[in-house]
Design a protein around this motif. Structure first.
Motif, PDB file in Angstrom:
ATOM      1  N   GLY A 195      13.870  -2.318  10.439  1.00  0.00           N
ATOM      2  CA  GLY A 195      13.289  -1.129   9.823  1.00  0.00           C
ATOM      3  C   GLY A 195      12.297  -1.557   8.772  1.00  0.00           C
ATOM      4  N   ASP A 196      11.640  -0.593   8.102  1.00  0.00           N
ATOM      5  CA  ASP A 196      10.620  -0.916   7.106  1.00  0.00           C
ATOM      6  C   ASP A 196      11.173  -1.788   5.989  1.00  0.00           C
ATOM      7  OD1 ASP A 196       8.779   0.523   8.510  1.00  0.00           O
ATOM      8  OD2 ASP A 196       8.909   2.325   7.268  1.00  0.00           O
ATOM      9  N   ARG A 197      12.475  -1.620   5.670  1.00  0.00           N
ATOM     10  CA  ARG A 197      13.062  -2.338   4.540  1.00  0.00           C
ATOM     11  C   ARG A 197      14.233  -3.225   4.945  1.00  0.00           C
ATOM     12  NH1 ARG A 197      11.005   0.348   0.013  1.00  0.00           N
ATOM     13  NH2 ARG A 197       9.982   2.308   0.528  1.00  0.00           N
ATOM     14  N   ASP A 198      14.388  -3.466   6.242  1.00  0.00           N
ATOM     15  CA  ASP A 198      15.511  -4.249   6.738  1.00  0.00           C
ATOM     16  C   ASP A 198      14.977  -5.352   7.642  1.00  0.00           C
ATOM     17  OD1 ASP A 198      17.951  -5.217   7.477  1.00  0.00           O
ATOM     18  OD2 ASP A 198      18.583  -3.442   8.608  1.00  0.00           O
ATOM     19  N   VAL A 199      14.933  -6.576   7.112  1.00  0.00           N
ATOM     20  CA  VAL A 199      14.316  -7.708   7.802  1.00  0.00           C
ATOM     21  C   VAL A 199      15.258  -8.899   7.749  1.00  0.00           C
ATOM     22  CG1 VAL A 199      12.395  -9.325   7.799  1.00  0.00           C
ATOM     23  CG2 VAL A 199      11.982  -6.927   7.266  1.00  0.00           C
ATOM     24  N   GLU A 200      15.341  -9.618   8.843  1.00  0.00           N
ATOM     25  CA  GLU A 200      16.117 -10.857   8.904  1.00  0.00           C
ATOM     26  C   GLU A 200      15.213 -11.975   9.414  1.00  0.00           C
ATOM     27  OE1 GLU A 200      20.096 -12.717  11.122  1.00  0.00           O
ATOM     28  OE2 GLU A 200      19.373 -10.703  11.609  1.00  0.00           O
ATOM     29  N   ASP A 219      -0.344 -12.106   5.339  1.00  0.00           N
ATOM     30  CA  ASP A 219      -1.535 -11.279   5.149  1.00  0.00           C
ATOM     31  C   ASP A 219      -1.262 -10.078   4.255  1.00  0.00           C
ATOM     32  OD1 ASP A 219       0.040 -10.084   7.179  1.00  0.00           O
ATOM     33  OD2 ASP A 219      -1.704  -9.060   8.021  1.00  0.00           O
ATOM     34  N   ILE A 220      -0.119  -9.405   4.438  1.00  0.00           N
ATOM     35  CA  ILE A 220       0.195  -8.211   3.659  1.00  0.00           C
ATOM     36  C   ILE A 220       1.595  -8.344   3.075  1.00  0.00           C
ATOM     37  CG2 ILE A 220       0.465  -5.697   3.679  1.00  0.00           C
ATOM     38  CD1 ILE A 220      -1.350  -5.618   6.135  1.00  0.00           C
ATOM     39  N   ALA A 221       1.716  -8.102   1.775  1.00  0.00           N
ATOM     40  CA  ALA A 221       3.023  -7.988   1.141  1.00  0.00           C
ATOM     41  C   ALA A 221       3.138  -6.545   0.657  1.00  0.00           C
ATOM     42  CB  ALA A 221       3.163  -8.959  -0.014  1.00  0.00           C
ATOM     43  N   SER A 222       3.881  -5.743   1.389  1.00  0.00           N
ATOM     44  CA  SER A 222       4.029  -4.321   1.058  1.00  0.00           C
ATOM     45  C   SER A 222       5.338  -4.107   0.302  1.00  0.00           C
ATOM     46  CB  SER A 222       3.976  -3.476   2.325  1.00  0.00           C
ATOM     47  OG  SER A 222       4.086  -2.098   2.011  1.00  0.00           O
ATOM     48  N   ALA A 246      -0.086 -13.616  -1.004  1.00  0.00           N
ATOM     49  CA  ALA A 246      -0.432 -12.527  -0.090  1.00  0.00           C
ATOM     50  C   ALA A 246      -1.947 -12.360  -0.081  1.00  0.00           C
ATOM     51  CB  ALA A 246       0.219 -11.220  -0.527  1.00  0.00           C
ATOM     52  N   VAL A 247      -2.509 -12.258   1.112  1.00  0.00           N
ATOM     53  CA  VAL A 247      -3.940 -11.931   1.188  1.00  0.00           C
ATOM     54  C   VAL A 247      -4.161 -10.562   0.581  1.00  0.00           C
ATOM     55  CG1 VAL A 247      -5.914 -11.577   2.700  1.00  0.00           C
ATOM     56  CG2 VAL A 247      -4.212 -13.328   3.264  1.00  0.00           C
ATOM     57  N   HIS A 248      -3.352  -9.589   0.992  1.00  0.00           N
ATOM     58  CA  HIS A 248      -3.450  -8.218   0.484  1.00  0.00           C
ATOM     59  C   HIS A 248      -2.142  -7.870  -0.215  1.00  0.00           C
ATOM     60  CE1 HIS A 248      -7.017  -7.942   2.954  1.00  0.00           C
ATOM     61  NE2 HIS A 248      -6.314  -8.197   4.041  1.00  0.00           N
ATOM     62  N   GLY A 249      -2.157  -7.844  -1.527  1.00  0.00           N
ATOM     63  CA  GLY A 249      -0.950  -7.609  -2.304  1.00  0.00           C
ATOM     64  C   GLY A 249      -0.721  -6.141  -2.589  1.00  0.00           C
ATOM     65  N   VAL A 250      -0.053  -5.459  -1.678  1.00  0.00           N
ATOM     66  CA  VAL A 250       0.312  -4.056  -1.910  1.00  0.00           C
ATOM     67  C   VAL A 250       1.437  -3.989  -2.938  1.00  0.00           C
ATOM     68  CG1 VAL A 250       1.181  -1.948  -0.851  1.00  0.00           C
ATOM     69  CG2 VAL A 250      -0.414  -3.413   0.414  1.00  0.00           C
ATOM     70  N   PHE A 251       2.484  -4.762  -2.734  1.00  0.00           N
ATOM     71  CA  PHE A 251       3.603  -4.896  -3.674  1.00  0.00           C
ATOM     72  C   PHE A 251       4.130  -3.540  -4.141  1.00  0.00           C
ATOM     73  CE2 PHE A 251       1.388  -9.079  -4.608  1.00  0.00           C
ATOM     74  CZ  PHE A 251       2.286  -9.833  -3.876  1.00  0.00           C
ATOM     75  N   ALA A 252       4.609  -2.752  -3.197  1.00  0.00           N
ATOM     76  CA  ALA A 252       5.121  -1.417  -3.508  1.00  0.00           C
ATOM     77  C   ALA A 252       6.597  -1.474  -3.881  1.00  0.00           C
ATOM     78  CB  ALA A 252       4.930  -0.503  -2.295  1.00  0.00           C
ATOM     79  N   ASP A 253       7.039  -0.438  -4.594  1.00  0.00           N
ATOM     80  CA  ASP A 253       8.465  -0.180  -4.821  1.00  0.00           C
ATOM     81  C   ASP A 253       9.222  -1.371  -5.413  1.00  0.00           C
ATOM     82  OD1 ASP A 253       8.038   2.323  -3.629  1.00  0.00           O
ATOM     83  OD2 ASP A 253       8.502   1.547  -1.639  1.00  0.00           O
ATOM     84  N   ALA A 255       8.522  -4.551  -5.437  1.00  0.00           N
ATOM     85  CA  ALA A 255       8.568  -5.740  -4.589  1.00  0.00           C
ATOM     86  C   ALA A 255       8.499  -7.032  -5.403  1.00  0.00           C
ATOM     87  CB  ALA A 255       7.430  -5.696  -3.573  1.00  0.00           C
ATOM     88  N   ILE A 256       7.637  -7.070  -6.410  1.00  0.00           N
ATOM     89  CA  ILE A 256       7.489  -8.285  -7.224  1.00  0.00           C
ATOM     90  C   ILE A 256       8.816  -8.656  -7.883  1.00  0.00           C
ATOM     91  CG2 ILE A 256       6.456  -9.198  -9.340  1.00  0.00           C
ATOM     92  CD1 ILE A 256       4.426  -9.357  -7.257  1.00  0.00           C
ATOM     93  N   GLU A 257       9.475  -7.666  -8.465  1.00  0.00           N
ATOM     94  CA  GLU A 257      10.747  -7.919  -9.155  1.00  0.00           C
ATOM     95  C   GLU A 257      11.802  -8.434  -8.181  1.00  0.00           C
ATOM     96  OE1 GLU A 257       8.878  -5.233  -9.466  1.00  0.00           O
ATOM     97  OE2 GLU A 257       8.174  -5.501 -11.534  1.00  0.00           O
ATOM     98  N   GLU A 258      11.854  -7.859  -6.979  1.00  0.00           N
ATOM     99  CA  GLU A 258      12.826  -8.311  -5.973  1.00  0.00           C
ATOM    100  C   GLU A 258      12.525  -9.736  -5.511  1.00  0.00           C
ATOM    101  OE1 GLU A 258      14.150  -5.710  -2.827  1.00  0.00           O
ATOM    102  OE2 GLU A 258      13.148  -4.026  -3.807  1.00  0.00           O
ATOM    103  N   MET A 259      11.232 -10.050  -5.375  1.00  0.00           N
ATOM    104  CA  MET A 259      10.864 -11.400  -4.962  1.00  0.00           C
ATOM    105  C   MET A 259      11.275 -12.423  -6.019  1.00  0.00           C
ATOM    106  SD  MET A 259       7.132 -10.514  -3.295  1.00  0.00           S
ATOM    107  CE  MET A 259       6.644 -12.219  -3.029  1.00  0.00           C
TER     108      MET A 259
END
Length: 301
Positions: A195-200, A219-222, A246-253, A255-259
């Motif tokens: 899903g959009d927020r569930d990745v393995e 390329d994209i970090a959303s 990230a080429v394109h740093g969207v970094f929504a919701d 994301a930076i803090e979680e990373m």
């Protein structure tokens, strides 16, 4: 007459650097909203018989596309010789197929929309997964700027003993180019998205990485979930905190803090989208690409 480049709101600094590199005029535009929410656009710099470009990165595109369309149409109405688009980040590229019943291929719909408004397009590393090139989506001439040389230059100057890591198969095209330019090895992780927020992800063999610095390139970090999964696997294997680019740093919701919580080292991005993580400048390369469509002077000058 000299070509003119108009930035849409939020793109002024990027456009100023591009216009300086190209020695073209930086145009002035007035935009605002009417009380009912409709957009108002006025081009304050003359455009008659001139080659015009609009510069607008399409992060959060639904807030920008109407003003962009009105600005392009106004330039034509006022006699512009040509109207092009410089979109460092090109939106609506990820929905490139029918994944569920009732969906549409939004990338093709947006391609028709923008091709109808502009004569040419310049962008940076669009998300091409099921398409080989923008020519399959856009009917106007396009030019793609590759960020790999700029990313590689940053890595050479700032990271000792790097190994480039692509967090999924889609990222291999960027990871391989960056690794080749840096002159180091690279590895690609296997990703399963639920899903959009569930990745393995499944990490590669990391033997021999003990004294190396992994550099995750995508390329994209959303939401950042793909990078977060990669970070966790690398840290669990005892590898040093990875540099994340990230080429394109969207970094929504958040994301930076979680990373960071997952164990990331430095997190940075190219400046295709304005963000505090911007460390890699793209303006010079974008100016070179746009110069193919936007000459400094007309043939009559």
């Amino acid at each position: 007459m000299m070509s003119v480049l108009f930035p849409l709101p939020g793109n002024e600094a990027f456009a100023a650097s591009v216009s300086t590199a190209m020695a073209c005029e930086l145009g002035d535009m007035e935009t605002r909203l009417f009380p009912d929410g409709e957009s108002y656009v006025r081009l304050l710099t003359p455009v008659k018989d001139r080659d015009v470009a609009l510069l607008c990165t399409l992060h959060k595109p639904d807030d920008k596309l109407i003003r962009l369309y009105l600005a392009a149409s106004t330039a034509r109405e006022l006699g512009a010789r040509s109207v092009g688009l410089i979109a460092p980040y090109l939106a609506y590229m990820r929905q490139d197929s029918h994944f569920k019943s009732g969906e549409g291929a939004a990338s093709k719909h947006m391609g028709r929309f923008l091709s109808g408004a502009f004569d040419w397009l310049v962008t940076v590393d669009p998300h091409l997964h099921r398409h080989h090139s923008l020519d399959e989506i856009y009917s106007v001439p396009t030019k793609v700027v590759q960020s790999a040389p700029m990313i590689a230059a940053w890595i050479r100057e700032n990271v000792s003993r790097p190994v480039i890591v692509g967090p999924d198969a889609e990222s291999e095209q960027w990871a391989a180019k960056v690794a080749s330019a840096v002159g180091c090895s690279h590895a690609i992780l296997k990703k399963t998205r639920y899903g959009d927020r569930d990745v393995e992800v499944t990490a590669p063999e990391t033997g021999g990485w003990e004294n190396m610095t992994p550099v995750i390139v995508d390329d994209i970090a959303s939401t950042g979930k793909t990078m977060i999964a990669a970070i966790r696997h690398l840290r669990a294997a005892g590898i040093a905190p990875p540099v994340c680019i990230a080429v394109h740093g969207v970094f929504a919701d958040g994301a930076i803090e979680e990373m960071r919580a997952a164990g990331a080292g430095r997190i940075l991005s190219c400046n295709s989208i304005v963000h505090p993580s911007n460390c890699i400048a793209l303006e010079e390369a974008v100016a070179v690409a746009a110069a193919e469509f936007l000459p400094r002077f007309s043939a009559a000058a």
